[in-house]
Design an enzyme around this catalytic site. Structure first.
Site, PDB file in Angstrom:
ATOM      1  N   GLU A  24       0.829  -1.224  -0.018  1.00 49.68           N
ATOM      2  CA  GLU A  24      -0.093  -0.037   0.068  1.00 49.68           C
ATOM      3  C   GLU A  24       0.767   1.359  -0.114  1.00 49.68           C
ATOM      4  O   GLU A  24       0.549   2.286   0.911  1.00 49.68           O
ATOM      5  CB  GLU A  24      -0.976   0.225   1.107  1.00 49.68           C
ATOM      6  N   ASN A  63       2.546  -4.739  -3.443  1.00 47.17           N
ATOM      7  CA  ASN A  63       1.120  -5.114  -3.103  1.00 47.17           C
ATOM      8  C   ASN A  63       0.394  -3.899  -2.855  1.00 47.17           C
ATOM      9  O   ASN A  63       0.597  -2.992  -2.096  1.00 47.17           O
ATOM     10  CB  ASN A  63       1.051  -6.125  -1.762  1.00 47.17           C
ATOM     11  N   HIS A 103      -9.812  -5.856  -3.070  1.00 46.28           N
ATOM     12  CA  HIS A 103     -11.012  -5.674  -2.320  1.00 46.28           C
ATOM     13  C   HIS A 103     -12.041  -5.113  -2.960  1.00 46.28           C
ATOM     14  O   HIS A 103     -11.978  -3.708  -3.017  1.00 46.28           O
ATOM     15  CB  HIS A 103     -10.477  -5.208  -1.255  1.00 46.28           C
ATOM     16  N   GLU A 143      -5.861 -10.478  -2.133  1.00 39.81           N
ATOM     17  CA  GLU A 143      -6.545 -10.469  -1.117  1.00 39.81           C
ATOM     18  C   GLU A 143      -8.360 -10.305  -1.513  1.00 39.81           C
ATOM     19  O   GLU A 143      -9.187  -9.593  -0.885  1.00 39.81           O
ATOM     20  CB  GLU A 143      -6.406  -9.252  -0.186  1.00 39.81           C
ATOM     21  N   ASP A 152     -11.907 -10.248  -2.128  1.00 41.69           N
ATOM     22  CA  ASP A 152     -13.279 -10.211  -1.795  1.00 41.69           C
ATOM     23  C   ASP A 152     -14.211  -9.502  -2.408  1.00 41.69           C
ATOM     24  O   ASP A 152     -13.533  -8.478  -3.148  1.00 41.69           O
ATOM     25  CB  ASP A 152     -13.385 -10.110  -0.003  1.00 41.69           C
TER      26      ASP A 152
HETATM   27  C1  XIL Z   1      -6.840  -6.609   7.459  1.00 41.36           C
HETATM   28  C2  XIL Z   1      -6.922  -7.820   8.242  1.00 41.36           C
HETATM   29  O1  XIL Z   1      -7.848  -8.678   7.577  1.00 41.36           O
HETATM   30  C3  XIL Z   1      -7.937  -7.318   9.568  1.00 41.36           C
HETATM   31  O2  XIL Z   1      -8.074  -8.702  10.326  1.00 41.36           O
HETATM   32  C4  XIL Z   1      -7.044  -6.526  10.262  1.00 41.36           C
HETATM   33  O3  XIL Z   1      -7.839  -5.925  11.345  1.00 41.36           O
HETATM   34  C5  XIL Z   1      -6.773  -5.456   9.428  1.00 41.36           C
HETATM   35  O4  XIL Z   1      -5.999  -5.871   8.315  1.00 41.36           O
HETATM   36  N1  XIL Z   1      -4.918  -4.785   3.016  1.00 41.36           N
HETATM   37  C6  XIL Z   1      -4.157  -5.444   3.549  1.00 41.36           C
HETATM   38  C7  XIL Z   1      -4.313  -6.425   4.688  1.00 41.36           C
HETATM   39  O5  XIL Z   1      -2.698  -5.555   2.873  1.00 41.36           O
HETATM   40  O6  XIL Z   1      -3.347  -6.844   5.414  1.00 41.36           O
HETATM   41  C8  XIL Z   1      -5.345  -5.963   5.505  1.00 41.36           C
HETATM   42  O7  XIL Z   1      -5.929  -7.042   6.212  1.00 41.36           O
HETATM   43  C9  XIL Z   1      -6.718  -5.712   4.661  1.00 41.36           C
HETATM   44  C10 XIL Z   1      -6.416  -4.486   3.588  1.00 41.36           C
END
Ligand code: XIL
Length: 495
Positions: free
Chosen positions: A156, A216, A260, A291, A293
């Site tokens: 990020e 990432n 996401h 990641e 969803d």
């Molecule tokens: C999130 C986890 O899923 C949660 O349990 C935690 O509270 C916060 O982080 N981007 C990322 C992940 O790179 O590490 C994050 O994961 C979601 C967004």
């Protein structure tokens, strides 16, 4: 293009995965037609198509479904600095991470380490120096070594709201743009991204690790955002990956699109997802959906077929690009997700008792169709770059200041073209490539160039940063289109 080196770099891991999965599942002989041999788990179907399908988890979620359905594991929180880093860059509290790595190893699953350098969940590293970050990078990489196939080195890095800039808070406050030109790539600049990858690469090389080093981010998935505007965040990520893979240093091995997906205009699934994956893959890096969803809002609160179709789109976009070598969902069941209200995952239920959603069946079905979209005669595909043809060498003027060649990745009804512009025996300051496209072919997107026209004769000119090319050196730009691009003619002129 740098495809051969990229291909060579990701083949071993996938080959190992395929062997592991076939052995573990006692499954289907390689070479059977998909129609007769549809796999019944995400893991096996993905392995057969030549990619991994993984999940994020914590030790409390390691029920039998994890190793049955998934071939790759990302610790959801247990390898983040706030869990494992001391203020001096040492390690602490690695028990949960060890549990996850051991579980993955026992079950022949790949591990993605997540994550080393990040503005969030930084714990005792918050505000620290590059030197301490480097110490932590070294300790974390050597702690698990090649048992970790992929590490997210930088997470990020880019700012929100499609502004195309990096974040300004720590750790990015460690970077300095010496000449104020807006990038961090010049000799006098300090770049926390480059420095962190340099340290990680050094550790990998000194210890002969097979671990691959990834960057990432989120909202980088499409070439465009909702409404059709350019995705400047994706472009900024592309510029970083290009800068640190195409020069003398090859620092970055893989790119993660977090994916996401939700109803934020910058986070929707656009039709050019595949083209964006493709242009990163064309840099010779592996691309992963890391990641995944998909908020049910994206399908009008439909967690049935609407959400299933969205999952299909994402999986198909990855399958259609040979360099897209893995997909990871961010949890097992909706109720256990970090954003449970969005009901974005593949299972309902919880605590080890899970029910498959329509989205699960759609993903399995799409994976079973394989890379080629379901051609029953095609064998299981281990990653290989789809046929790429060089067409129509340039017609240089005399003396030739530059030349242009194109490599194509084509599918029925569309293509992505990567054009290489090479300076002749003298350096050039700017260039223009005139493309003559076949009838019926149209450009829908382009990057790393200014464009005039969409069909017939289309002009591409350099943008600010890629105009100057030293003698014999090259730069690349790309475009996506509908129709077929074979037969395209190219002419390069330069000043
Ligand atoms: C999130 C986890 O899923 C949660 O349990 C935690 O509270 C916060 O982080 N981007 C990322 C992940 O790179 O590490 C994050 O994961 C979601 C967004």
């Amino acid at each position: 293009m740098n495809i051969p080196s990229g291909r060579a770099r990701y083949r071993p891991v996938i080959a190992a995965l395929a062997v592991a999965v076939l052995a573990g599942a006692g499954a289907v002989a390689v070479g059977k037609a998909p129609a007769l041999a549809a796999e019944t788990t995400l893991r096996a179907a993905a392995a057969k198509a030549g990619l991994f399908f993984g999940v994020a988890a914590s030790p409390g979620r390691l029920s039998s479904i994890v190793s049955q359905e998934f071939g790759q594991l990302t610790p959801e929180n247990d390898m983040k600095p706030d869990t494992i880093a001391t203020s001096s860059g040492g390690l602490r509290n690695t028990g949960n991470a060890d549990t996850l790595v051991n579980y993955a190893q026992t079950n022949n699953m790949l591990v993605r380490g997540h994550t080393l350098v990040w503005h969030s969940q930084a714990g005792q590293l918050q505000g620290t120096s590059q030197a301490t970050l480097n110490t932590f990078i070294g300790n974390a990489l050597t702690r698990w070594g090649s048992r970790i196939a992929y590490w997210d080195v930088v997470n990020e890095a880019l700012d929100d709201n499609n502004n195309g800039r990096r974040r300004t808070q720590w750790p990015h406050s460690l970077s300095r743009d010496a000449n104020g030109d807006g990038d961090f790539f010049d000799a006098g600049d300090t770049d926390v991204i480059r420095n962190s990858f340099r340290r990680a690469k050094e550790v990998v090389q000194q210890n002969n690790l097979t671990t691959k080093l990834c960057i990432n981010d989120y909202d980088v998935e499409g070439l465009t955002v909702s409404g059709g505007a350019r995705n400047n965040k994706a472009q900024a990520l592309y510029d970083i990956v290009r800068a640190y893979t195409q020069g003398t240093e090859r620092l970055i091995d893989c790119v993660g699109f977090q994916a996401h997906f939700n109803d934020n205009p910058n986070s929707v699934i656009t039709d050019d997802l595949q083209a964006n994956i493709q242009r990163f893959a064309d840099l010779g890096v592996e691309v992963h959906i890391t990641e995944l969803d998909i908020d049910d809002d994206l399908s009008n609160n439909d967690i049935g077929q609407g959400q299933a179709n969205n999952y299909r789109k994402v999986v198909r976009a990855c399958l259609n690009v040979a360099g897209c070598t893995g997909i990871t969902v961010w949890g097992i069941a909706d109720s256990e997700s970090w954003r449970s209200s969005e009901r974005g995952l593949l299972f309902t239920g919880g605590s080890g008792n899970y029910q498959k959603k329509a989205a699960y069946s759609a993903v399995l079905d799409e994976l079973n169709k394989g890379r080629s979209g379901g051609n029953p005669s095609s064998p299981p595909v281990s990653p290989s770059i789809s046929p790429s043809a060089s067409v129509s060498p340039s017609t240089p003027t005399d003396p030739s200041p530059c030349s242009a060649t194109v490599s194509l990745n084509s599918w029925t009804g569309g293509f992505v073209a990567t054009v290489r512009v090479t300076a002749g025996s003298s350096s050039i300051n700017s260039w223009r490539v005139t493309a003559g496209l076949p009838t019926g072919t149209a450009v829908t997107n382009h990057w790393s160039a200014e464009r005039t026209g969409t069909s017939g004769t289309v002009q591409f000119a350099n943008v600010g940063y890629n105009g100057p090319i030293a003698a014999g050196q090259f730069t690349e730009f790309g475009f996506q289109g509908t129709g077929a691009a074979a037969g395209t003619t190219l002419t390069c002129t330069a000043t």
